[in-house]
Scaffold this motif. Structure first.
Motif, PDB file in Angstrom:
ATOM      1  N   GLU A 112      34.520  45.425  30.929  1.00  0.00           N
ATOM      2  CA  GLU A 112      35.818  44.870  30.429  1.00  0.00           C
ATOM      3  C   GLU A 112      35.781  44.361  28.896  1.00  0.00           C
ATOM      4  O   GLU A 112      34.489  44.131  28.368  1.00  0.00           O
ATOM      5  CB  GLU A 112      36.081  43.416  31.123  1.00  0.00           C
ATOM      6  N   ASP A 144      37.922  42.503  26.113  1.00  0.00           N
ATOM      7  CA  ASP A 144      39.180  41.260  26.274  1.00  0.00           C
ATOM      8  C   ASP A 144      39.620  41.003  27.522  1.00  0.00           C
ATOM      9  O   ASP A 144      40.995  41.083  27.650  1.00  0.00           O
ATOM     10  CB  ASP A 144      40.058  41.767  25.299  1.00  0.00           C
ATOM     11  N   ASP A 145      39.028  40.848  28.571  1.00  0.00           N
ATOM     12  CA  ASP A 145      39.252  40.391  29.817  1.00  0.00           C
ATOM     13  C   ASP A 145      40.322  41.526  30.586  1.00  0.00           C
ATOM     14  O   ASP A 145      40.750  41.239  31.486  1.00  0.00           O
ATOM     15  CB  ASP A 145      40.239  39.173  29.773  1.00  0.00           C
TER      16      ASP A 145
END
Length: 154
Positions: free
Chosen positions: A75, A77-78
């Motif tokens: 992942e 940045d989410d």
């Protein structure tokens, strides 16, 4: 007398069940965070005609399986980053009741036989499968098997 015997057996069974539940909860509560272990599947079938398998067999190793792929989701940045990454394990082998991860030499990616070079290319395998005794780096062309072990301190 029969009435008290039934109660005694029920009380004993209840006590054992409570002790088992307490012990399981205690182990779960005190387990380190990194105890999530990766388990490999069966892997591909081992080909007896493969020169790498023959080299390992000549040196006393028993090849358990071949070609494992370990998917690793990534992942950024989410948000998922593409399809993630994969780590490839060429073989799993045993000798003297010790299990080893086997990596084969590649012409496109030669090994840098310095401490930092070995660390950069192979440490991930030692961290991925901590129950293994080490990593075997084999070169079928030269007929060599190198055993690498990382000793990580707590």
């Amino acid at each position: 007398m029969e009435k008290y015997g039934d109660w005694f057996i029920m009380a004993l069974a209840g006590t054992l069940l409570l002790a088992w539940l307490y012990r399981s909860f205690y182990r779960w509560l005190h387990a380190p965070v990194n105890m999530n272990r990766i388990t490999l599947g069966k892997g591909a079938a081992v080909s007896d005609g493969d020169e790498n398998v023959q080299l390992l067999n000549r040196n006393g190793y028993k090849v358990l399986s071949a070609k494992h792929v370990v998917p690793i989701p990534v992942e950024l940045d989410d948000a998922p980053l593409g399809t993630g990454a994969r780590i490839y394990i060429d073989y799993m082998a045993t000798k003297d009741d010790l299990t080893y991860i086997v990596k084969t030499a590649r012409e496109r990616k030669p090994m840098d036989w310095t401490a930092s070079g070995v660390r950069d290319q192979l440490l991930v395998y030692a961290l991925l499968l901590q129950d293994c005794s080490g990593i075997l780096y084999i070169d079928a062309k030269s007929g060599t098997i190198r055993k690498i072990a990382f000793h990580l301190s707590d």
